[in-house]
Structure formats: structure tokens, C-alpha cells
Design a protein around this motif. Structure first.
Motif, PDB file in Angstrom:
ATOM      1  N   SER A 379       0.841  -1.197   0.000  1.00 56.63           N
ATOM      2  CA  SER A 379       0.000   0.000   0.000  1.00 56.63           C
ATOM      3  C   SER A 379       0.873   1.243   0.000  1.00 56.63           C
ATOM      4  O   SER A 379       2.050   1.201   0.370  1.00 56.63           O
ATOM      5  N   TYR A 380       0.245   2.348  -0.405  1.00 55.00           N
ATOM      6  CA  TYR A 380       0.933   3.636  -0.480  1.00 55.00           C
ATOM      7  C   TYR A 380      -0.077   4.723  -0.148  1.00 55.00           C
ATOM      8  O   TYR A 380      -1.262   4.620  -0.510  1.00 55.00           O
ATOM      9  N   GLY A 381       0.370   5.782   0.526  1.00 56.56           N
ATOM     10  CA  GLY A 381      -0.474   6.937   0.774  1.00 56.56           C
ATOM     11  C   GLY A 381       0.342   8.201   0.779  1.00 56.56           C
ATOM     12  O   GLY A 381       1.380   8.272   1.438  1.00 56.56           O
ATOM     13  N   GLY A 382      -0.119   9.227   0.028  1.00 55.68           N
ATOM     14  CA  GLY A 382       0.596  10.496  -0.015  1.00 55.68           C
ATOM     15  C   GLY A 382      -0.323  11.668  -0.289  1.00 55.68           C
ATOM     16  O   GLY A 382       0.095  12.676  -0.839  1.00 55.68           O
ATOM     17  N   GLY A 387      -2.163  12.513   8.450  1.00 54.68           N
ATOM     18  CA  GLY A 387      -3.122  11.552   8.970  1.00 54.68           C
ATOM     19  C   GLY A 387      -3.881  10.843   7.872  1.00 54.68           C
ATOM     20  O   GLY A 387      -4.099   9.624   7.923  1.00 54.68           O
ATOM     21  N   ASN A 388      -4.306  11.594   6.849  1.00 52.79           N
ATOM     22  CA  ASN A 388      -4.999  10.984   5.713  1.00 52.79           C
ATOM     23  C   ASN A 388      -4.111   9.959   5.025  1.00 52.79           C
ATOM     24  O   ASN A 388      -4.549   8.844   4.706  1.00 52.79           O
ATOM     25  N   SER A 389      -2.859  10.333   4.771  1.00 50.35           N
ATOM     26  CA  SER A 389      -1.938   9.454   4.047  1.00 50.35           C
ATOM     27  C   SER A 389      -1.605   8.209   4.861  1.00 50.35           C
ATOM     28  O   SER A 389      -1.633   7.089   4.341  1.00 50.35           O
ATOM     29  N   ILE A 390      -1.284   8.389   6.143  1.00 47.71           N
ATOM     30  CA  ILE A 390      -0.940   7.258   6.996  1.00 47.71           C
ATOM     31  C   ILE A 390      -2.123   6.305   7.115  1.00 47.71           C
ATOM     32  O   ILE A 390      -1.997   5.090   6.944  1.00 47.71           O
ATOM     33  N   GLY A 391      -3.301   6.876   7.400  1.00 47.59           N
ATOM     34  CA  GLY A 391      -4.471   6.037   7.605  1.00 47.59           C
ATOM     35  C   GLY A 391      -4.821   5.204   6.392  1.00 47.59           C
ATOM     36  O   GLY A 391      -5.128   4.015   6.513  1.00 47.59           O
ATOM     37  N   GLY A 392      -4.783   5.810   5.202  1.00 42.37           N
ATOM     38  CA  GLY A 392      -5.101   5.054   3.999  1.00 42.37           C
ATOM     39  C   GLY A 392      -4.127   3.921   3.756  1.00 42.37           C
ATOM     40  O   GLY A 392      -4.525   2.797   3.428  1.00 42.37           O
ATOM     41  N   ALA A 393      -2.836   4.201   3.913  1.00 41.69           N
ATOM     42  CA  ALA A 393      -1.822   3.176   3.680  1.00 41.69           C
ATOM     43  C   ALA A 393      -1.925   2.055   4.716  1.00 41.69           C
ATOM     44  O   ALA A 393      -1.841   0.866   4.384  1.00 41.69           O
ATOM     45  N   VAL A 394      -2.097   2.420   5.976  1.00 36.82           N
ATOM     46  CA  VAL A 394      -2.197   1.422   7.042  1.00 36.82           C
ATOM     47  C   VAL A 394      -3.448   0.564   6.866  1.00 36.82           C
ATOM     48  O   VAL A 394      -3.413  -0.658   7.041  1.00 36.82           O
TER      49      VAL A 394
END
Length: 502
Positions: A379-382, A387-394
Motif C-alpha cells: 500500500s501507499y499513501g501520499g 493523517g490521511n496518508s498514513i491512515g489510507g496506507a495502514v
């Protein structure tokens, strides 16, 4: 396994991302009918939404229910800031959760409620109309009040002198009453959790700062969380738009256990930095998102199931709104090395690209692609805030772990979600959107008219398909099936990908 979600609003990040999380694990996600959902500033049909929930619970067709409280009581994230619902009306609507639990005592109910933001801007697009004139002053007022609260708490010199602010009393009264309404709902949500109506409660802070109205309210909420016997279970951290995806991942993981995580960062001291729009060090946000998704940090002698690699924030360099900040080659190289090391362990690896707000770091993403590492990520989030990026990736990585444990993981869904985030967060937010900022979007977020939107969507789809063709692996012919600007502005896109050989 069937999970129902009342999302924060109708945008792709709040609907499509949770749906992708469920698909990764091979789980069915039920969403409200379209005619019950909000539409930007227009609130959801709350009566229709409540009717859908009652029918769903009475039918017994759902095992877990994930509810975003702002939508349940006000009709969405923006309506929660701008509608004139009374506090008593909002509390009555929140009481539906108690009714649903009484109807189905075995129903596991997870709730997320936001601590309302006070944006440091003059944009009234997502705020009351007076924000265009007094937005920054209202944000500053929250910071001043927070500092006064801290003086009171530490026994400093107390004063009853009115706060010096240029905000007219009528505007200040309206805004602070809205905050008081929001705070009352959050306290009531704490009570529902303590009563056992709500199994898991998150109180997330939307777009805040170390000294701000939202940070002050977290102090009050933490007091009650400490006072209540079950309060230590309440999760409080920066975030908003990712919360639906994270809590869907948690609902799935709870079925099979608690995955273990390790946090990795290539930069010394990187985890200690506070990202833009947040009020806590990066390491705190990572840990809290992991716990919210149903996981825990691995002990020193444990082999983790999952690793999240953080591309550490550098707030001084700016963000990807309207301009391109400079990447740091040393930081890029250190994160590439951290990703390689994490992948070599055999763990599921998520990448939280939080170097910049409002877009991923293109130098990092392209370096990972050149090294053959990008599509080895789970997964990747940026996108947007840390918080948005971390949450999506996690959330996506946690869903993969749960799906593998259940034997229902969908590898095509994993790839689709990963490519979607790469295209949105890196190719669009950090490249195409910048190239269109002045000409197509007139130097602002929006809105744009119908003809301009049609032309903009065509250009975005064309450029993103070109990037997709470059990064997709040989033998996997992916294409963009649908691309939209759902709120008629530049800030977010809707993106559906299809694999042509399936």
C-alpha cells in the motif's frame, strides 16, 4: 462477512477507499443508498439514512456497523460545520445508536466523531460564509484561547479580560456555538462508549495545529477519557477523511486477531517532526493509526507482520498546493533504502509518504519505480494531510493481512488500490494538478463550470493513463475506466481502474 459503513461524505476517499479496503480482504461492504448521501454542502437525508440503518439491523444481514457521527447527526463533514441543527436535535439523532444496539445486542458498533476544525485560511468553500472575511482571525482566536487554558491548567495568572480579537461578536457567537455543539456531541459519544453501546470510539482532530481550538478541546476530552473506566480505550489522534477506511480495516481484523507492526524511517529524527496541519509528532500519529486499524506495535523480540515506512515530513519546504516544493535527494535515498530493507524481511509493507502535504513526493515514487520496488509495496499513501496518508496506507495493508488470515485476500484488489493511490497522490496531486492550477483552475481550488470540468477531466485522464502505462508491470494492462472531479474542483478526483485482461 458483511460490514456496513456510514461514511463521512460522498467523496471517493470516504466511499471508494473503504470499499477498496474491504475488497482487498474479500469482504462485502454495505453503503447507504445514493439518495441518502450528502452532496458537498447539501446534507444527507438524515431520515432516509436512519431508515436504512434500522432496516439493515432488523434484517440481521450485517455483523459490524461503522458509523461516522458527523454524517449520522448532521449529514456530513461540511454540513456539521455549516448547518443550523440545534444541539438537542443532534443529540436525538445520535441516540439512534442506542436504539440499534437494543435491537441487535450482538451488533458490534464502531463510531468515529470529529473534533471540528478552524481552518487557517480565508476560504469559505467548506466553512460558514463569514470564513472568507474572518477565517484566519477565528483560527488565531482558537490558539489564544488554548494558550489561556494552558495558563489556567498550570496555575498561572488568571484573567477575565476578554480576548482581543477583531471578530465581531455575532460571528464569534455563531462559530463558538457551533464548536460547543460539536463538543457536546463528542462528550455524548464518550458516554455511549462507556455504556457499551459503542464498542470502539475514535475522536479524530480535523486539520488542527499545536495551539488551536481543536487542540484545546482534546484536552477536555482527554480529561473525561481518563475519568471514565473505559476511557483509556478511546482513540484520539489527528485525522478525518481516512477514518472510514481505517475503521473498516479494524472491523475486518477483529475477526482474526491483532497484527503486529513495526515503524521504519530512513531519516534520523524524522519521526519526531510534527507534520503540517497536525499537533503531534509523526511517531504518535503512526502509532495511533496502527492501533485504530486493529494492530499494535511489535515488541523488540517479535517479528512483525507488517511494516510501515515513513517518508518523514519537512514542513519548512511547503506543500503541493499551487507550487512544487523541492525534494531532498538525501531523504529520498534514505527512504528508498528503508523500503528495500522492509521488503527484504518478507513482511507486508506500507509506505506513508508524508514528506509534503497535498501530494506525494514524486522524486521518491519515481526512484522506487526505477529500483523495481514501487509495486512490491502492499500500500501507499501520499494525499492531503499526514493523517490521511498514513491512515489510507495502514488500512489497506491491515486489510491484506486480515484477508490472508481469512484466506479471502484478493491480489487484484491489492494492485488496484495501490495503483489508484499512486495515480492520485503522485501523478495527479503532485504533477498534473500543478500543471493545471493556473490555466484550467484559475489559481484556486474551484469551483469550475461544467464545460471547463469536462475538458479538465479529459486532460487528467489522458496524463494519468500515460503515467499508468509507464509504471504498470508487463502483462498487466490496466486502464482508467472512469475519472471525475466529484466536488467540481481541483482538490480531489474519483478514479476507477480496470484490468483489461479480466
Amino acid at each position: 462477512m458483511r460490514i456496513a459503513l456510514v461514511p463521512l461524505d460522498e467523496r471517493p476517499v470516504n466511499v471508494d477507499l473503504p470499499r477498496q479496503v474491504a475488497a482487498i480482504a474479500g469482504v462485502e461492504l454495505l453503503l447507504p443508498p445514493d439518495d441518502a448521501m450528502p452532496d458537498f454542502r447539501a446534507p444527507a437525508d438524515v431520515d432516509a439514512l436512519h431508515g436504512w440503518l434500522r432496516r439493515l439491523v432488523v434484517s440481521g444481514d450485517v455483523e459490524q456497523l461503522v458509523v461516522c457521527v458527523d454524517t449520522l447527526v448532521h449529514g456530513g463533514i461540511i454540513p456539521a460545520r455549516i448547518t443550523d441543527d440545534s444541539t438537542s436535535t443532534a443529540l436525538h439523532r445520535l441516540g439512534l445508536l442506542r436504539e440499534l444496539k437494543a435491537t441487535a445486542p450482538d451488533l458490534r458498533l464502531t463510531a468515529a466523531s470529529l473534533i471540528m476544525r478552524a481552518s487557517n485560511s480565508y476560504s469559505s468553500v467548506e466553512e460558514p460564509s463569514y470564513w472568507s472575511e474572518y477565517g484566519r482571525e477565528l483560527h488565531a482566536l482558537g490558539g489564544d484561547l488554548h494558550r489561556m487554558l494552558e495558563v489556567d491548567a498550570t496555575g498561572g495568572e488568571r484573567t477575565t479580560t476578554p480576548v482581543d480579537t477583531p471578530v465581531p461578536d455575532a460571528v464569534r457567537r455563531d462559530f463558538e456555538l457551533r464548536r460547543l455543539r460539536n463538543h457536546t456531541i463528542n462528550l455524548a459519544a464518550l458516554a455511549l462508549h462507556e455504556e457499551g453501546v459503542v464498542s470502539t470510539l475514535t475522536l479524530t482532530a480535523d486539520d488542527t495545529a499545536p495551539s488551536s481550538a481543536g487542540s484545546a478541546e482534546q484536552l477536555w476530552l482527554r480529561h473525561w477519557a481518563r475519568a471514565l473506566p473505559r476511557g483509556h480505550e478511546v482513540l484520539m489522534y489527528p485525522g478525518a477523511d481516512e477514518v472510514g477506511a481505517v475503521l473498516v480495516a479494524r472491523a475486518i481484523s477483529e475477526r482474526v486477531g491483532t497484527p503486529t507492526w513495526r515503524i521504519s524511517c530512513g531519516e534520523a529524527g524524522g519521526l519526531d517532526r510534527v507534520p503540517n496541519f497536525e499537533n503531534a509528532p509523526l511517531t504518535d500519529s503512526l502509532n495511533r493509526q496502527i492501533v485504530a486499524s486493529g494492530g499494535r506495535l511489535a515488541e523488540a523480540d517479535e517479528t512483525p507482520d507488517l511494516i510501515v515506512v515513513a517518508h518523514a515530513p519537512d514542513p519548512a519546504r511547503g506543500d503541493y498546493f499551487g507550487r512544487r516544493p523541492d525534494s531532498d535527494p538525501v531523504a529520498t535515498a534514505s527512504t528508498v533504502a528503508a523500503v528495500r530493507d522492509a521488503l527484504d524481511t518478507g513482511a507486508i509493507v506500507a509506505l506513508a509518504d508524508v514528506r509534503f502535504s497535498n501530494g506525494g513526493d514524486p522524486e521518491l515514487v519515481d526512484a522506487l519505480a526505477d529500483a523495481g520496488l514501487l509495486l512490491r509495496l502492499s500500500s501507499y499513501g501520499g494525499w492531503n494531510t499526514a493523517g490521511n496518508s498514513i491512515g489510507g496506507a495502514v488500512a489497506q495493508a491491515a486489510a491484506l493481512w486480515a484477508g490472508r488470515s481469512l484466506g479471502t485476500a484478493d491480489d487484484v484488489a491489492v494492485r488496484r488500490a495501490l495503483l489508484t493511490r499512486i495515480l492520485d497522490d503522485r501523478a495527479y496531486q503532485s504533477d498534473t494538478r500543478l500543471g493545471m492550477h493556473e490555466a484550467e483552475f484559475a489559481g484556486r481550488i474551484g469551483p469550475i463550470d461544467e464545460s471547463a470540468q469536462e475538458a479538465a477531466e479529459a486532460r487528467i485522464a489522458r496524463e494519468l493513463q500515460g503515467y499508468l502505462d509507464r509504471v504498470a508491470p508487463a502483462g498487466e494492462p490496466w486502464r482508467i475506466q472512469r475519472l471525475t472531479l466529484p466536488w467540481h474542483r481541483s482538490f480531489e478526483i474519483g478514479l476507477d481502474l480496470a484490468r483489461e485482461d479480466w
